[in-house]
Design a protein around this motif. Sequence first.
Motif, PDB file in Angstrom:
ATOM      1  N   GLY A 162      -3.303   5.491  21.551  1.00 36.45           N
ATOM      2  CA  GLY A 162      -2.796   7.138  21.318  1.00 36.45           C
ATOM      3  C   GLY A 162      -4.223   7.081  19.685  1.00 36.45           C
ATOM      4  N   GLN A 163      -4.651   7.658  19.497  1.00 35.75           N
ATOM      5  CA  GLN A 163      -5.595   7.708  18.408  1.00 35.75           C
ATOM      6  C   GLN A 163      -5.257   8.578  16.908  1.00 35.75           C
ATOM      7  OE1 GLN A 163      -8.977  10.236  20.043  1.00 35.75           O
ATOM      8  NE2 GLN A 163      -9.010   9.182  21.286  1.00 35.75           N
ATOM      9  N   LEU A 164      -5.389   7.350  15.468  1.00 38.82           N
ATOM     10  CA  LEU A 164      -4.355   8.036  14.090  1.00 38.82           C
ATOM     11  C   LEU A 164      -5.698   9.013  13.954  1.00 38.82           C
ATOM     12  CD1 LEU A 164      -2.338   7.199  12.567  1.00 38.82           C
ATOM     13  CD2 LEU A 164      -4.373   5.184  11.871  1.00 38.82           C
ATOM     14  N   VAL A 165      -4.832   9.673  13.100  1.00 43.28           N
ATOM     15  CA  VAL A 165      -5.412  10.891  12.242  1.00 43.28           C
ATOM     16  C   VAL A 165      -5.008  10.462  10.502  1.00 43.28           C
ATOM     17  CG1 VAL A 165      -6.205  13.042  11.539  1.00 43.28           C
ATOM     18  CG2 VAL A 165      -6.477  12.725  14.363  1.00 43.28           C
ATOM     19  N   PRO A 166      -5.808   9.996  10.411  1.00 40.86           N
ATOM     20  CA  PRO A 166      -4.712  10.222   8.227  1.00 40.86           C
ATOM     21  C   PRO A 166      -5.704  10.734   7.997  1.00 40.86           C
ATOM     22  CG  PRO A 166      -6.193   7.873   9.402  1.00 40.86           C
ATOM     23  CD  PRO A 166      -6.987   9.276  10.031  1.00 40.86           C
TER      24      PRO A 166
ATOM     25  N   ILE B 109      -8.562  19.270   9.474  1.00 39.79           N
ATOM     26  CA  ILE B 109      -8.549  18.202   9.644  1.00 39.79           C
ATOM     27  C   ILE B 109      -7.811  18.543  11.328  1.00 39.79           C
ATOM     28  CG2 ILE B 109      -7.384  16.154  10.069  1.00 39.79           C
ATOM     29  CD1 ILE B 109      -8.393  16.203   6.824  1.00 39.79           C
ATOM     30  N   LEU B 110      -6.669  18.936  11.708  1.00 36.60           N
ATOM     31  CA  LEU B 110      -5.906  19.684  12.146  1.00 36.60           C
ATOM     32  C   LEU B 110      -7.033  20.295  13.731  1.00 36.60           C
ATOM     33  CD1 LEU B 110      -2.375  20.274  11.193  1.00 36.60           C
ATOM     34  CD2 LEU B 110      -2.555  18.259  11.804  1.00 36.60           C
ATOM     35  N   THR B 111      -7.404  21.572  13.080  1.00 37.56           N
ATOM     36  CA  THR B 111      -7.952  22.165  14.419  1.00 37.56           C
ATOM     37  C   THR B 111      -8.740  21.384  14.639  1.00 37.56           C
ATOM     38  OG1 THR B 111      -9.098  23.247  12.447  1.00 37.56           O
ATOM     39  CG2 THR B 111      -6.769  24.003  12.919  1.00 37.56           C
ATOM     40  N   GLY B 112      -9.844  21.032  13.656  1.00 41.94           N
ATOM     41  CA  GLY B 112     -11.090  20.504  13.666  1.00 41.94           C
ATOM     42  C   GLY B 112     -10.883  19.175  15.027  1.00 41.94           C
ATOM     43  N   ALA B 113      -9.787  18.061  14.541  1.00 42.07           N
ATOM     44  CA  ALA B 113      -8.901  16.678  15.429  1.00 42.07           C
ATOM     45  C   ALA B 113      -8.368  17.270  16.627  1.00 42.07           C
ATOM     46  CB  ALA B 113      -9.226  15.875  14.908  1.00 42.07           C
ATOM     47  N   ARG B 114      -8.118  18.469  16.565  1.00 41.72           N
ATOM     48  CA  ARG B 114      -6.745  18.840  17.149  1.00 41.72           C
ATOM     49  C   ARG B 114      -5.808  17.903  18.148  1.00 41.72           C
ATOM     50  NH1 ARG B 114     -11.988  19.310  19.798  1.00 41.72           N
ATOM     51  NH2 ARG B 114     -12.027  17.260  21.341  1.00 41.72           N
ATOM     52  N   VAL B 115      -5.569  17.952  16.822  1.00 45.02           N
ATOM     53  CA  VAL B 115      -3.762  16.533  16.489  1.00 45.02           C
ATOM     54  C   VAL B 115      -3.182  17.883  17.428  1.00 45.02           C
ATOM     55  CG1 VAL B 115      -2.429  15.852  15.150  1.00 45.02           C
ATOM     56  CG2 VAL B 115      -5.058  15.979  14.595  1.00 45.02           C
ATOM     57  N   ALA B 116      -2.026  16.879  17.599  1.00 50.95           N
ATOM     58  CA  ALA B 116      -0.939  17.143  18.760  1.00 50.95           C
ATOM     59  C   ALA B 116       0.432  17.192  17.959  1.00 50.95           C
ATOM     60  CB  ALA B 116      -0.966  16.614  19.947  1.00 50.95           C
ATOM     61  N   ALA B 117       0.252  15.902  17.038  1.00 51.63           N
ATOM     62  CA  ALA B 117       1.695  15.810  16.419  1.00 51.63           C
ATOM     63  C   ALA B 117       1.302  15.469  15.156  1.00 51.63           C
ATOM     64  CB  ALA B 117       1.834  14.944  16.968  1.00 51.63           C
TER      65      ALA B 117
ATOM     66  N   ALA C 248     -21.899  -4.031  13.974  1.00 52.50           N
ATOM     67  CA  ALA C 248     -20.394  -3.930  14.739  1.00 52.50           C
ATOM     68  C   ALA C 248     -20.012  -3.649  14.501  1.00 52.50           C
ATOM     69  CB  ALA C 248     -20.591  -5.259  15.487  1.00 52.50           C
ATOM     70  N   VAL C 249     -20.008  -2.750  12.691  1.00 48.51           N
ATOM     71  CA  VAL C 249     -18.732  -2.256  12.238  1.00 48.51           C
ATOM     72  C   VAL C 249     -19.413  -0.877  12.789  1.00 48.51           C
ATOM     73  CG1 VAL C 249     -18.258  -4.416  10.888  1.00 48.51           C
ATOM     74  CG2 VAL C 249     -20.036  -1.912   9.817  1.00 48.51           C
ATOM     75  N   VAL C 250     -20.248  -0.290  12.384  1.00 53.27           N
ATOM     76  CA  VAL C 250     -21.203   0.798  12.261  1.00 53.27           C
ATOM     77  C   VAL C 250     -19.936   1.699  13.226  1.00 53.27           C
ATOM     78  CG1 VAL C 250     -22.691   2.727  12.627  1.00 53.27           C
ATOM     79  CG2 VAL C 250     -22.454   0.387  11.907  1.00 53.27           C
ATOM     80  N   PHE C 251     -19.858   3.362  12.582  1.00 53.92           N
ATOM     81  CA  PHE C 251     -18.850   4.271  13.394  1.00 53.92           C
ATOM     82  C   PHE C 251     -19.253   3.979  14.752  1.00 53.92           C
ATOM     83  CE2 PHE C 251     -20.177   8.403  12.796  1.00 53.92           C
ATOM     84  CZ  PHE C 251     -21.127   8.067  12.303  1.00 53.92           C
ATOM     85  N   ALA C 252     -18.608   4.673  16.508  1.00 53.32           N
ATOM     86  CA  ALA C 252     -19.100   4.908  17.550  1.00 53.32           C
ATOM     87  C   ALA C 252     -20.056   6.767  17.205  1.00 53.32           C
ATOM     88  CB  ALA C 252     -17.982   5.439  17.982  1.00 53.32           C
ATOM     89  N   GLY C 253     -19.357   7.025  16.531  1.00 52.88           N
ATOM     90  CA  GLY C 253     -20.597   9.107  15.942  1.00 52.88           C
ATOM     91  C   GLY C 253     -19.340   9.958  15.370  1.00 52.88           C
ATOM     92  N   TYR C 254     -19.834  10.940  14.901  1.00 58.23           N
ATOM     93  CA  TYR C 254     -19.454  12.022  14.756  1.00 58.23           C
ATOM     94  C   TYR C 254     -18.694  12.805  15.822  1.00 58.23           C
ATOM     95  CZ  TYR C 254     -21.926  10.996  10.028  1.00 58.23           C
ATOM     96  OH  TYR C 254     -22.001  10.242   8.954  1.00 58.23           O
ATOM     97  N   LEU C 255     -17.185  13.493  15.220  1.00 63.33           N
ATOM     98  CA  LEU C 255     -16.198  14.018  16.517  1.00 63.33           C
ATOM     99  C   LEU C 255     -17.477  15.401  16.448  1.00 63.33           C
ATOM    100  CD1 LEU C 255     -13.389  14.124  17.418  1.00 63.33           C
ATOM    101  CD2 LEU C 255     -12.775  15.003  15.403  1.00 63.33           C
TER     102      LEU C 255
END
Length: 629
Positions: free
Chosen positions: A98-102, A115-123, A433-440
């Motif tokens: 799973g993916q964590l959304v703090p 945050i909830l809508t942009g990341a399409r959080v399920a729970a 290597a610590v730089v993120f994969a990109g913006y959502l």
Amino acid sequence: MRDISVPALAAPLRTGGLADSVFETAAHRPDFAQLARPDADAPGGWREVTAAAFRDEVTGLARGLLADGIRPGTRVAVMSRTRYEWTLFSYALWAVGGQLVPVYPTASAEQLRCILTGARVAAIVVENEAQAMTVAEACDETDRNPALRRIWQLDRDCVRRLTEEGTRLPEADVHRLRHAVAPHSAAAIVHTSGTTGRPRGCVITHANLAAECDTLLAGWGGLLAAPGERPSLLAFLPFAHIYGLMVQVACLRGGVLLGHQPELASDELLPALASFRPTFLFAVPYVFEKLTTRARMAAEQAGRGRMFDAAMAVAVRHAEAQAARARGTGPGPGPWLRARHALYDRLVYARIRALLGGRVRTAVSGGSPLRRELGLLFAGAGITVYDGYGLTETSGAITVQPPGRVRFGTVGRPLPGSAVHLALDGEVWVRGAVVFAGYLDDTDLTGGGYRGNSPGRYGGWLPTGDLGRLDEDGYLVITGRKKDVIITSSGSSVAPQALEQRLCAHPLISQCVVVGDDRPYVAALITLDPEALAHWRRLRCEAAAGDGDPGDTGAASRVPSPEEQLQAEVRRAVARANAAVSRAESIRAFRVLPGEFSQEAGLLTPSLKLRRAAIARTYAAEIDALYAG
């Protein structure tokens, strides 16, 4: 110097994900104490949790998440203060892919909705009923967030209920999904602080966080405790911030005993530090400022204020002399300075160290640059603070002070495996290597083609938006934010950060915002620390009661009122800050505001950074008054 890179120190994560370390530690050292939980009945007030016990809890909760519909790639938000269950949910979620959304526990309904809508959080996991109501308000229009299906509440025993529900699934289901997690898989969607606009979701992979934590452990692990001591750390920074999340992962990967403290307020944090007695400290400049203020207040209350100030001056001079000797530019502390330092170590510095539990000798500061004077002060008091610099986009730090080679006033050199480049306008660019994969869900990242470390408009570099310079040894100095630079009506460019930091060094001053865009000169809005102000007023009242002469009413000998004395004290602080800059950059007028900037008013981010545009709008009348006439 415009570029510097440092060779990698730790091997990259080639297989698996972050949850694997929990199972590997339990397999090799099942009785190893990995975490500690508050327990009034346990010795010292903390009960240790073994690696095997934590693994079993993670597995049980992971089975429950599967039973309740969580699948690989499902995004689950955690809206909570820093506590044991935060870590438990993180690793249970990572164990099933799973993916964590703090989410900050103080987030408003509007912030949460984004945050909830942009990341399409399920729970979502919340702590209590108040946060559950915030979720309900954020989802008052069902079409705004059709993805959210579950809400779990910690104070309603959701961990036990999910674990019981998961007993109907075999453990093998968890292990099958855990083994399918790849290093490049998204571990967390962490949102930026939003100081200059809407927060953006950063895709942080398992490999990003592993590279950050493994590099720090390989290069700086020897600083975590004295020889023969078990490393331990009390986490009190919010795990919703990338800095706090990184600390959690580093402890679990590095075998550091991890405790949790939900509240950052001094009245709760200091007793927790005293009982837990950590060997190391991860904090932000705000915490170091507050510790100094609290120690000064205690000294003044005991009638030792002058001795405390003298001890602080000696600490700074002693640390400066030692730093000069380390650089080969000085002989080190002389006999008189060493003698004074030894005396104050017994009388003052030991008391400061005792506030942190008595065992901390090394600390890390992040989130924003640490003032040079504050770093020197703590070093002179026996606690070396390693300052670093990073962004949400860099999974935490991307520069840090090298072990044993601290240069106060800088944020260090690139993290091994990373590089720093200064653009022509002074903007700091980074990669590694610590730089993120990109913006959502951003197809044109950073407004011009940055995706992971792939080539694009910036040639694989991530532009940070921060301004800086590299000294002759490759140490980075952050001078401000590009968007914060003030251009006065005369054309003078002013980076406000240095002025604001110098003003906030005064014990009474809590916050400062320098203004002056398209104005004839620079001015400032200042707020005062309520606790320090109450202490200051109490001391003035006591002094007036002891020295006042009720029979003397002559105008020539009139004693200034407390408010006049307060204004004079702030004026002196402004004058000291101005002494470090040119006349064109100096503060010509200021206004002391009646209250502090707050998150509730929308003037601070959850990580306590200033929302300058919002402050300018809210206090537009006060700013105009600073330029009237």
